[in-house]
Design an enzyme around this catalytic site. Structure first.
Site, PDB file in Angstrom:
ATOM      1  N   HIS A 108      -5.020  -6.512   4.057  1.00  0.00           N
ATOM      2  CA  HIS A 108      -3.958  -5.418   3.985  1.00  0.00           C
ATOM      3  C   HIS A 108      -3.339  -5.763   5.213  1.00  0.00           C
ATOM      4  O   HIS A 108      -3.804  -5.427   6.667  1.00  0.00           O
ATOM      5  CB  HIS A 108      -4.680  -4.166   4.198  1.00  0.00           C
TER       6      HIS A 108
ATOM      7  N   CYS B  89       0.857  -1.376   0.427  1.00  0.00           N
ATOM      8  CA  CYS B  89       0.401   0.465  -0.283  1.00  0.00           C
ATOM      9  C   CYS B  89       0.839   1.079  -0.279  1.00  0.00           C
ATOM     10  O   CYS B  89       2.013   0.941   0.535  1.00  0.00           O
ATOM     11  CB  CYS B  89      -0.623   0.004   1.414  1.00  0.00           C
ATOM     12  N   GLU B  90       0.415   2.578  -0.995  1.00  0.00           N
ATOM     13  CA  GLU B  90       1.425   3.241  -1.213  1.00  0.00           C
ATOM     14  C   GLU B  90       0.862   3.840   0.312  1.00  0.00           C
ATOM     15  O   GLU B  90       1.942   5.466   0.460  1.00  0.00           O
ATOM     16  CB  GLU B  90       0.942   4.239  -2.185  1.00  0.00           C
ATOM     17  N   HIS B  91       0.202   3.888   1.355  1.00  0.00           N
ATOM     18  CA  HIS B  91       0.136   5.275   2.722  1.00  0.00           C
ATOM     19  C   HIS B  91       1.010   4.341   3.861  1.00  0.00           C
ATOM     20  O   HIS B  91       1.407   5.535   4.252  1.00  0.00           O
ATOM     21  CB  HIS B  91      -0.996   4.536   3.573  1.00  0.00           C
ATOM     22  N   HIS B  92       1.170   3.366   3.441  1.00  0.00           N
ATOM     23  CA  HIS B  92       2.105   2.619   4.609  1.00  0.00           C
ATOM     24  C   HIS B  92       3.046   2.436   4.585  1.00  0.00           C
ATOM     25  O   HIS B  92       3.940   1.192   4.797  1.00  0.00           O
ATOM     26  CB  HIS B  92       1.170   2.043   5.775  1.00  0.00           C
TER      27      HIS B  92
ATOM     28  N   GLN C  39      -5.538  -0.737  -4.167  1.00  0.00           N
ATOM     29  CA  GLN C  39      -6.043  -1.910  -4.212  1.00  0.00           C
ATOM     30  C   GLN C  39      -6.980  -1.388  -5.584  1.00  0.00           C
ATOM     31  O   GLN C  39      -7.171  -2.390  -6.405  1.00  0.00           O
ATOM     32  CB  GLN C  39      -6.761  -2.512  -3.771  1.00  0.00           C
TER      33      GLN C  39
ATOM     34  N   CYS D 156      -1.628  -3.040   6.220  1.00  0.00           N
ATOM     35  CA  CYS D 156      -1.640  -2.360   7.181  1.00  0.00           C
ATOM     36  C   CYS D 156      -3.177  -1.484   8.484  1.00  0.00           C
ATOM     37  O   CYS D 156      -2.385  -1.256   8.985  1.00  0.00           O
ATOM     38  CB  CYS D 156      -1.169  -1.050   5.875  1.00  0.00           C
TER      39      CYS D 156
END
Length: 200
Positions: A160, A91-94, A132, A162
């Site tokens: 996920h 995931c691009e956030h974490h 996703q 995260c």
């Protein structure tokens, strides 16, 4: 809604391996450990090698993977479906992994593509920093643009990390995303058939 776009940074503009390893050392120190202790001394090199593998999708052109097609389909015009394609993404956030399966179908017009190429397209988008939702749309759009089929259906079902290992700590929750184009989008019966065939 505009299509999701992604322009990888050219290799010539990416930081050097040495700069990337220095960044890993900084993160180790920020976490509270000594990057020079024996157990961590080689970790920066291992991390950048892992990143090279995890994010190799930035160096793959999905359009090129789909460029070789076959027109001798002997009148076949029903769904082509691939089930349970392994998805390993981050995931691009974490930058935490999300793992699951993808299901891909299309309705050919005059040409088909080798089934391994569809798997490679899923991998090309999965092996990047992603959401996703965006990845699901990108897979469908790439097939739509390259093959000009009568319709495309994509489903991704993933867990996920995260959400499993931090934050709300719910390890058993999976996320399902779908994208339908063409006849799959306009014909609910076709959507239902796709979902039945893939077992969802």
């Amino acid at each position: 809604m505009s299509k999701p776009t992604l322009k990888p940074v050219p290799k010539s503009e990416r930081p050097s391996p040495e700069a990337a390893m220095d960044a890993v050392r900084t993160l180790i120190a920020w976490a509270g450990d000594d990057p020079d202790r024996e157990g961590l001394r080689d970790t920066p090199k291992r991390v950048i090698n892992a990143y090279r593998e995890w994010f190799r999708g930035y160096d793959v052109d999905p359009a090129e993977e789909l460029s070789r097609t076959f027109e001798d389909v002997s009148g076949y015009d029903d769904m082509v479906i691939l089930r349970e394609i392994d998805v390993e993404s981050h995931c691009e956030h974490h930058i935490a992994p999300f793992l699951g399966r993808a299901y891909v179908a299309y309705l050919p017009t005059e040409k088909v593509v080798g089934i391994s190429k569809l798997v490679k397209v899923v991998e090309a988008f999965a092996k990047r920093l992603q959401t996703q939702e965006t990845m699901t749309a990108q897979i469908a759009d790439a097939i739509e643009d390259a093959l000009k089929p009568r319709g495309v259906a994509v489903m991704v079902d993933a867990v996920h990390q995260c959400m499993s290992t931090r934050g709300v700590h719910h390890p058993d929750v999976s996320t399902i995303t779908t994208q339908f184009t063409g006849e799959f989008k306009t014909n609910p019966a076709l959507q239902d058939r796709f979902l039945r065939v893939i077992g969802k």
